[in-house]
Write a protein that holds these residues in place. Structure first.
Motif, PDB file in Angstrom:
ATOM      1  N   MET A  11     -18.573  -6.971  -2.303  1.00 38.01           N
ATOM      2  CA  MET A  11     -18.162  -6.935  -0.899  1.00 38.01           C
ATOM      3  C   MET A  11     -17.022  -5.935  -0.722  1.00 38.01           C
ATOM      4  O   MET A  11     -16.307  -5.625  -1.665  1.00 38.01           O
ATOM      5  N   PHE A  12     -16.839  -5.476   0.498  1.00 36.42           N
ATOM      6  CA  PHE A  12     -15.829  -4.456   0.780  1.00 36.42           C
ATOM      7  C   PHE A  12     -14.432  -4.924   0.388  1.00 36.42           C
ATOM      8  O   PHE A  12     -13.635  -4.158  -0.123  1.00 36.42           O
ATOM      9  N   VAL A  13     -14.144  -6.226   0.604  1.00 35.47           N
ATOM     10  CA  VAL A  13     -12.797  -6.707   0.333  1.00 35.47           C
ATOM     11  C   VAL A  13     -12.464  -6.686  -1.156  1.00 35.47           C
ATOM     12  O   VAL A  13     -11.316  -6.833  -1.543  1.00 35.47           O
ATOM     13  N   GLN A  14     -13.477  -6.526  -2.008  1.00 33.27           N
ATOM     14  CA  GLN A  14     -13.232  -6.494  -3.445  1.00 33.27           C
ATOM     15  C   GLN A  14     -13.035  -5.068  -3.968  1.00 33.27           C
ATOM     16  O   GLN A  14     -12.873  -4.866  -5.160  1.00 33.27           O
ATOM     17  N   GLN A  15     -13.082  -4.090  -3.100  1.00 35.58           N
ATOM     18  CA  GLN A  15     -12.878  -2.710  -3.528  1.00 35.58           C
ATOM     19  C   GLN A  15     -11.417  -2.504  -3.932  1.00 35.58           C
ATOM     20  O   GLN A  15     -10.526  -3.212  -3.458  1.00 35.58           O
ATOM     21  N   PRO A  16     -11.145  -1.505  -4.804  1.00 38.77           N
ATOM     22  CA  PRO A  16      -9.776  -1.318  -5.292  1.00 38.77           C
ATOM     23  C   PRO A  16      -8.879  -0.592  -4.307  1.00 38.77           C
ATOM     24  O   PRO A  16      -9.344   0.006  -3.329  1.00 38.77           O
ATOM     25  N   ILE A  17      -7.587  -0.638  -4.594  1.00 44.82           N
ATOM     26  CA  ILE A  17      -6.590   0.189  -3.929  1.00 44.82           C
ATOM     27  C   ILE A  17      -6.338   1.389  -4.826  1.00 44.82           C
ATOM     28  O   ILE A  17      -6.026   1.224  -6.014  1.00 44.82           O
ATOM     29  N   ALA A  18      -6.494   2.601  -4.294  1.00 47.81           N
ATOM     30  CA  ALA A  18      -6.237   3.818  -5.067  1.00 47.81           C
ATOM     31  C   ALA A  18      -4.792   4.247  -4.853  1.00 47.81           C
ATOM     32  O   ALA A  18      -4.316   4.330  -3.724  1.00 47.81           O
ATOM     33  N   ILE A  19      -4.091   4.477  -5.959  1.00 45.43           N
ATOM     34  CA  ILE A  19      -2.693   4.928  -5.906  1.00 45.43           C
ATOM     35  C   ILE A  19      -2.593   6.230  -6.682  1.00 45.43           C
ATOM     36  O   ILE A  19      -3.063   6.320  -7.822  1.00 45.43           O
ATOM     37  N   LEU A  20      -1.985   7.252  -6.084  1.00 48.23           N
ATOM     38  CA  LEU A  20      -1.877   8.539  -6.771  1.00 48.23           C
ATOM     39  C   LEU A  20      -0.451   9.048  -6.738  1.00 48.23           C
ATOM     40  O   LEU A  20       0.322   8.749  -5.833  1.00 48.23           O
ATOM     41  N   ASP A  21      -0.117   9.827  -7.765  1.00 53.77           N
ATOM     42  CA  ASP A  21       1.222  10.409  -7.876  1.00 53.77           C
ATOM     43  C   ASP A  21       1.132  11.662  -8.727  1.00 53.77           C
ATOM     44  O   ASP A  21       0.131  11.903  -9.419  1.00 53.77           O
ATOM     45  N   SER A  22       2.196  12.448  -8.707  1.00 46.78           N
ATOM     46  CA  SER A  22       2.266  13.634  -9.554  1.00 46.78           C
ATOM     47  C   SER A  22       2.408  13.259 -11.025  1.00 46.78           C
ATOM     48  O   SER A  22       2.218  14.115 -11.898  1.00 46.78           O
ATOM     49  N   GLY A  23       2.761  12.028 -11.321  1.00 49.55           N
ATOM     50  CA  GLY A  23       2.927  11.609 -12.714  1.00 49.55           C
ATOM     51  C   GLY A  23       3.094  10.110 -12.814  1.00 49.55           C
ATOM     52  O   GLY A  23       2.316   9.340 -12.243  1.00 49.55           O
ATOM     53  N   VAL A  24       4.154   9.685 -13.502  1.00 48.98           N
ATOM     54  CA  VAL A  24       4.373   8.249 -13.726  1.00 48.98           C
ATOM     55  C   VAL A  24       5.169   7.595 -12.604  1.00 48.98           C
ATOM     56  O   VAL A  24       5.280   6.368 -12.558  1.00 48.98           O
ATOM     57  N   LEU A  37      -3.934  -4.507   4.929  1.00 45.36           N
ATOM     58  CA  LEU A  37      -5.118  -5.181   4.400  1.00 45.36           C
ATOM     59  C   LEU A  37      -5.346  -6.524   5.080  1.00 45.36           C
ATOM     60  O   LEU A  37      -6.482  -6.908   5.372  1.00 45.36           O
ATOM     61  N   GLN A  38      -4.253  -7.244   5.335  1.00 45.42           N
ATOM     62  CA  GLN A  38      -4.379  -8.540   6.005  1.00 45.42           C
ATOM     63  C   GLN A  38      -4.855  -8.372   7.445  1.00 45.42           C
ATOM     64  O   GLN A  38      -5.754  -9.088   7.901  1.00 45.42           O
ATOM     65  N   ASP A  39      -4.260  -7.404   8.160  1.00 47.55           N
ATOM     66  CA  ASP A  39      -4.634  -7.180   9.553  1.00 47.55           C
ATOM     67  C   ASP A  39      -6.100  -6.777   9.688  1.00 47.55           C
ATOM     68  O   ASP A  39      -6.758  -7.130  10.680  1.00 47.55           O
ATOM     69  N   GLN A  40      -6.621  -6.036   8.697  1.00 46.89           N
ATOM     70  CA  GLN A  40      -7.995  -5.544   8.772  1.00 46.89           C
ATOM     71  C   GLN A  40      -8.976  -6.435   8.021  1.00 46.89           C
ATOM     72  O   GLN A  40     -10.151  -6.085   7.873  1.00 46.89           O
ATOM     73  N   GLY A  41      -8.505  -7.579   7.537  1.00 45.02           N
ATOM     74  CA  GLY A  41      -9.379  -8.528   6.857  1.00 45.02           C
ATOM     75  C   GLY A  41      -9.941  -8.002   5.546  1.00 45.02           C
ATOM     76  O   GLY A  41     -11.071  -8.340   5.170  1.00 45.02           O
ATOM     77  N   MET A  42      -9.151  -7.203   4.837  1.00 44.18           N
ATOM     78  CA  MET A  42      -9.634  -6.561   3.611  1.00 44.18           C
ATOM     79  C   MET A  42      -8.967  -7.076   2.340  1.00 44.18           C
ATOM     80  O   MET A  42      -9.153  -6.503   1.270  1.00 44.18           O
ATOM     81  N   LEU A  43      -8.181  -8.129   2.431  1.00 49.48           N
ATOM     82  CA  LEU A  43      -7.551  -8.666   1.219  1.00 49.48           C
ATOM     83  C   LEU A  43      -8.608  -9.194   0.266  1.00 49.48           C
ATOM     84  O   LEU A  43      -9.616  -9.788   0.682  1.00 49.48           O
ATOM     85  N   ALA A  44      -8.373  -9.002  -1.032  1.00 55.18           N
ATOM     86  CA  ALA A  44      -9.295  -9.501  -2.048  1.00 55.18           C
ATOM     87  C   ALA A  44      -9.288 -11.024  -2.055  1.00 55.18           C
ATOM     88  O   ALA A  44      -8.264 -11.659  -1.825  1.00 55.18           O
ATOM     89  N   ARG A  45     -10.443 -11.599  -2.320  1.00 52.90           N
ATOM     90  CA  ARG A  45     -10.594 -13.053  -2.348  1.00 52.90           C
ATOM     91  C   ARG A  45     -10.912 -13.505  -3.772  1.00 52.90           C
ATOM     92  O   ARG A  45     -11.277 -12.722  -4.631  1.00 52.90           O
ATOM     93  N   GLY A  46     -10.810 -14.798  -3.994  1.00 48.82           N
ATOM     94  CA  GLY A  46     -11.215 -15.360  -5.274  1.00 48.82           C
ATOM     95  C   GLY A  46     -10.086 -15.402  -6.280  1.00 48.82           C
ATOM     96  O   GLY A  46      -8.969 -14.949  -6.027  1.00 48.82           O
ATOM     97  N   GLU A  47     -10.397 -15.937  -7.436  1.00 52.70           N
ATOM     98  CA  GLU A  47      -9.398 -16.151  -8.483  1.00 52.70           C
ATOM     99  C   GLU A  47      -9.569 -15.217  -9.679  1.00 52.70           C
ATOM    100  O   GLU A  47      -8.906 -15.384 -10.693  1.00 52.70           O
ATOM    101  N   VAL A  48     -10.491 -14.257  -9.578  1.00 54.44           N
ATOM    102  CA  VAL A  48     -10.723 -13.340 -10.695  1.00 54.44           C
ATOM    103  C   VAL A  48      -9.515 -12.423 -10.880  1.00 54.44           C
ATOM    104  O   VAL A  48      -9.038 -11.805  -9.920  1.00 54.44           O
ATOM    105  N   ILE A  49      -8.997 -12.345 -12.098  1.00 50.16           N
ATOM    106  CA  ILE A  49      -7.870 -11.463 -12.385  1.00 50.16           C
ATOM    107  C   ILE A  49      -8.388 -10.026 -12.504  1.00 50.16           C
ATOM    108  O   ILE A  49      -9.254  -9.749 -13.345  1.00 50.16           O
ATOM    109  N   PRO A  50      -7.902  -9.105 -11.684  1.00 52.46           N
ATOM    110  CA  PRO A  50      -8.449  -7.744 -11.709  1.00 52.46           C
ATOM    111  C   PRO A  50      -8.046  -6.980 -12.976  1.00 52.46           C
ATOM    112  O   PRO A  50      -6.991  -7.213 -13.552  1.00 52.46           O
TER     113      PRO A  50
END
Length: 271
Positions: free
Chosen positions: A1-14, A220-233
């Motif tokens: 489901m869409f709500v289980q998709q990841p959050i992409a984070i990018l940076d020039s390094g660490v 994510l909360q406002d758009q109803g996209m928070l991940a659900r369930g108890e699975v540890i990502p």
């Protein structure tokens, strides 16, 4: 489901790991895919058009993982590329400058706020604009600190060299009546202990990580996209440069083992 998709984070390094850690703390159900462009760091001295191109290339790479949100956890990339990335993707894109500005304005009493960052971020005036847009009477003192990111990328967080580099770069800021100092580069929280030692204990150090993670959560909360369930990502990490240093810093900062995939990237000269 869409709500289980990841959050992409990018940076020039660490540096963006400071944001990733706070997202992981505030949103433990969310999966993160992180890209650190260590082969082409630092972004600060580069031309804005080059920074924008690099940011687009990373976004193009991360899109294959079908993220539900992109977090540009790099102040320089936020300053130069945020609006363009928002124009080319159909998912929310969050930067780190406005959250950092809001956090500083919430802490200052004197109305005098310092900002330290890369040459690109400081020259862009992005923080000053963000601060004055909210509070027109605030007094902003800005200082570029180009030597800080290389220290962090080498894992040199606390040493005599680090102290002397920071002292010579920002020691003079103590003469101003500022009570808050924005760490306007996501690399700088790695150096926070030494920065605090140099500027003194009465200065509030402001990292955008907490406020950025809060903005991610709210969207994510406002758009109803928070991940659900108890699975540890299981988070995924990618870097374009030497993997061992990245992995060592990431595991030390995040306090856990990580899955790291090196990415071969063309590395141009600074420009």
């Amino acid at each position: 489901m869409f709500v289980q998709q990841p959050i992409a984070i990018l940076d020039s390094g660490v540096g963006g790991l400071t944001v990733a850690r706070e997202v992981m703390r505030q949103l433990p159900r969310e999966k993160i895919v992180y890209f650190g462009d260590t082969a082409r760091a630092p972004y600060g001295p580069r031309d804005p058009k080059v920074v924008t191109r690099f940011t687009r290339e990373i976004v193009d790479y991360l899109i294959q993982y079908r993220p539900k949100m992109i977090v540009i956890a790099c102040n320089t990339a936020t300053a130069f590329a945020l609006e363009e990335i928002r124009a080319i993707v159909d998912i929310p894109v969050v930067g780190v400058i406005k959250p950092g500005a809001r956090a500083a304005l919430g802490r200052t009493i004197t109305g005098c706020i310092g900002v330290i960052g890369t040459e690109g971020t400081i020259n862009s005036g992005a923080y000053e604009h963000a601060l004055l847009e909210i509070s027109p009477n605030v007094h902003v003192i800005s200082e570029a600190c180009p030597l800080f990111v290389p220290l962090v990328e080498k894992g040199n967080f606390r040493s005599l060299q680090t102290y002397e580099t920071i002292r010579s770069s920002i020691g003079h800021l103590r003469k101003f009546p500022m009570d808050s100092l924005i760490l306007g580069c996501t690399h700088y929280p790695f150096l926070a202990d030494v920065i605090q030692e140099v500027v003194g204990p009465d200065i509030n150090l402001i990292s955008s990580a907490d406020e950025t993670a809060r903005e991610v959560s709210n969207i994510l909360q406002d758009q109803g996209m928070l991940a659900r369930g108890e699975v540890i990502p299981v988070h995924q990490f990618f870097c374009s440069g030497e993997p061992q240093m990245f992995k060592s810093i990431a595991q030390q900062w995040l306090g856990e083992q990580i899955e790291l995939t090196p990415v071969v990237w063309q590395v141009p000269q600074i420009g």
